[in-house]
Write a protein that holds these residues in place. Sequence first.
Motif, mmCIF file in Angstrom:
data_model
loop_
_atom_site.group_PDB
_atom_site.id
_atom_site.type_symbol
_atom_site.label_atom_id
_atom_site.label_comp_id
_atom_site.label_asym_id
_atom_site.label_seq_id
_atom_site.Cartn_x
_atom_site.Cartn_y
_atom_site.Cartn_z
ATOM 1 N N GLN A 22 0.817 -1.205 0.000
ATOM 2 C CA GLN A 22 0.000 0.000 0.000
ATOM 3 C C GLN A 22 0.855 1.260 0.000
ATOM 4 O O GLN A 22 0.510 2.257 -0.652
ATOM 5 C CB GLN A 22 -0.927 0.005 1.217
ATOM 6 C CG GLN A 22 -2.033 1.048 1.123
ATOM 7 C CD GLN A 22 -3.104 0.671 0.110
ATOM 8 O OE1 GLN A 22 -3.727 -0.372 0.217
ATOM 9 N NE2 GLN A 22 -3.331 1.534 -0.874
ATOM 10 N N ASP A 23 1.956 1.238 0.718
ATOM 11 C CA ASP A 23 2.806 2.432 0.788
ATOM 12 C C ASP A 23 3.329 2.824 -0.593
ATOM 13 O O ASP A 23 3.402 4.013 -0.928
ATOM 14 C CB ASP A 23 3.977 2.197 1.739
ATOM 15 C CG ASP A 23 3.559 2.204 3.208
ATOM 16 O OD1 ASP A 23 2.455 2.694 3.496
ATOM 17 O OD2 ASP A 23 4.331 1.710 4.049
ATOM 18 N N TYR A 26 0.541 4.561 -2.531
ATOM 19 C CA TYR A 26 0.321 5.924 -2.049
ATOM 20 C C TYR A 26 1.438 6.861 -2.511
ATOM 21 O O TYR A 26 1.179 7.996 -2.923
ATOM 22 C CB TYR A 26 0.248 5.945 -0.526
ATOM 23 C CG TYR A 26 -1.049 5.441 0.060
ATOM 24 C CD1 TYR A 26 -2.202 5.298 -0.708
ATOM 25 C CD2 TYR A 26 -1.127 5.108 1.411
ATOM 26 C CE1 TYR A 26 -3.387 4.847 -0.161
ATOM 27 C CE2 TYR A 26 -2.315 4.659 1.976
ATOM 28 C CZ TYR A 26 -3.441 4.525 1.191
ATOM 29 O OH TYR A 26 -4.608 4.080 1.740
ATOM 30 N N GLU A 30 0.460 9.905 -5.116
ATOM 31 C CA GLU A 30 0.587 11.309 -4.716
ATOM 32 C C GLU A 30 1.261 12.122 -5.815
ATOM 33 O O GLU A 30 0.825 13.237 -6.151
ATOM 34 C CB GLU A 30 1.376 11.416 -3.412
ATOM 35 C CG GLU A 30 1.492 12.846 -2.899
ATOM 36 C CD GLU A 30 2.171 12.935 -1.542
ATOM 37 O OE1 GLU A 30 2.113 14.024 -0.930
ATOM 38 O OE2 GLU A 30 2.767 11.940 -1.099
ATOM 39 N N LYS A 74 -8.411 2.109 -2.064
ATOM 40 C CA LYS A 74 -7.886 3.076 -1.093
ATOM 41 C C LYS A 74 -7.184 4.228 -1.806
ATOM 42 O O LYS A 74 -7.248 5.377 -1.347
ATOM 43 C CB LYS A 74 -6.932 2.376 -0.125
ATOM 44 C CG LYS A 74 -7.630 1.440 0.851
ATOM 45 C CD LYS A 74 -6.634 0.772 1.797
ATOM 46 C CE LYS A 74 -7.342 -0.149 2.773
ATOM 47 N NZ LYS A 74 -6.386 -0.839 3.683
ATOM 48 N N VAL A 75 -6.514 3.930 -2.924
ATOM 49 C CA VAL A 75 -5.884 4.992 -3.720
ATOM 50 C C VAL A 75 -6.948 5.940 -4.261
ATOM 51 O O VAL A 75 -6.799 7.172 -4.196
ATOM 52 C CB VAL A 75 -5.055 4.383 -4.872
ATOM 53 C CG1 VAL A 75 -4.607 5.467 -5.846
ATOM 54 C CG2 VAL A 75 -3.855 3.630 -4.328
ATOM 55 N N HIS A 78 -8.292 8.089 -1.388
ATOM 56 C CA HIS A 78 -7.346 9.054 -0.830
ATOM 57 C C HIS A 78 -7.002 10.176 -1.807
ATOM 58 O O HIS A 78 -6.803 11.321 -1.389
ATOM 59 C CB HIS A 78 -6.057 8.341 -0.409
ATOM 60 C CG HIS A 78 -6.109 7.718 0.945
ATOM 61 N ND1 HIS A 78 -6.809 6.551 1.205
ATOM 62 C CD2 HIS A 78 -5.557 8.098 2.131
ATOM 63 C CE1 HIS A 78 -6.673 6.231 2.484
ATOM 64 N NE2 HIS A 78 -5.922 7.142 3.064
#
Length: 258
Positions: A22-23, A26, A30, A74-75, A78
């Motif tokens: 997941q990191d 993200y 971004e 989740k991406v 967010h």
Amino acid sequence: MLFNNIKTNTFFVLGPCVIENQDLLYTVAEVVATLGQKFNVPVVFKSSFDKANRTSIHSYRGPGIEKGLEMLLKVKEHFGLPLTTDIHEPYQAAIAGQVVDILQIPAFLCRQTDLLVAAAQTGKIVNVKKAQFLSGQDMFYPAQKVIEAGNNQVILTERGNMYGYNNLAVDFRNVYDMKQFGHPVCMDCTHSVQRPGGAGGKTGGDRNFVPMMALAAKAFGADGYFIETHPDPDNALSDGPNMVKLHQLEAVIEPLIR
């Protein structure tokens, strides 16, 4: 709305080859979101929940469809980015279509009628990659399968041709030929620089050619660009040699904005 935006603007499909964690998603998302806002162009976040066509059975494939789609969602939540991922079997279309905005058909599977029809029936945009053994003109028929299944939202993607000996060659006339069908045409700048199976049980390649691939495709009228990216591609779990380093992504994108 997304398809209309893609049809009328230069667009980009960006992200790491495979979902590692997941990191990573993200971190890359971004940057992708920031570039989309800076250049005011459509950007789509891409990563694969399963790389079903790895050279070796021992290669990392991804977290699988259930966990992978959860991570991609989740991406979206967010960063507000539209999503794409590739599917390999017809049953995956409806499942992935609940999360992603574009269903990607892998190049080697672009003639698989059941897969194309299942993707079309989700109502999502269908991005069909041109097989390494087809010409641009041949791609009329895969696109037509999607359309006759009731879905006019088609993107066609060029990714080179294979002539054996662990190499690909790109005939950029394919970009022009596919544009004649009236669909947006995307240039896969990442997979076009591959050397399939050419690195001892895994695919090699040379990311240094990615910017040139993109600029050449632009000259032939490409509408969009598929560029995989990673903060540390030399240690990526899939397709590292061909991914642009994340901190260099902006410099690759900027000359492509019309």
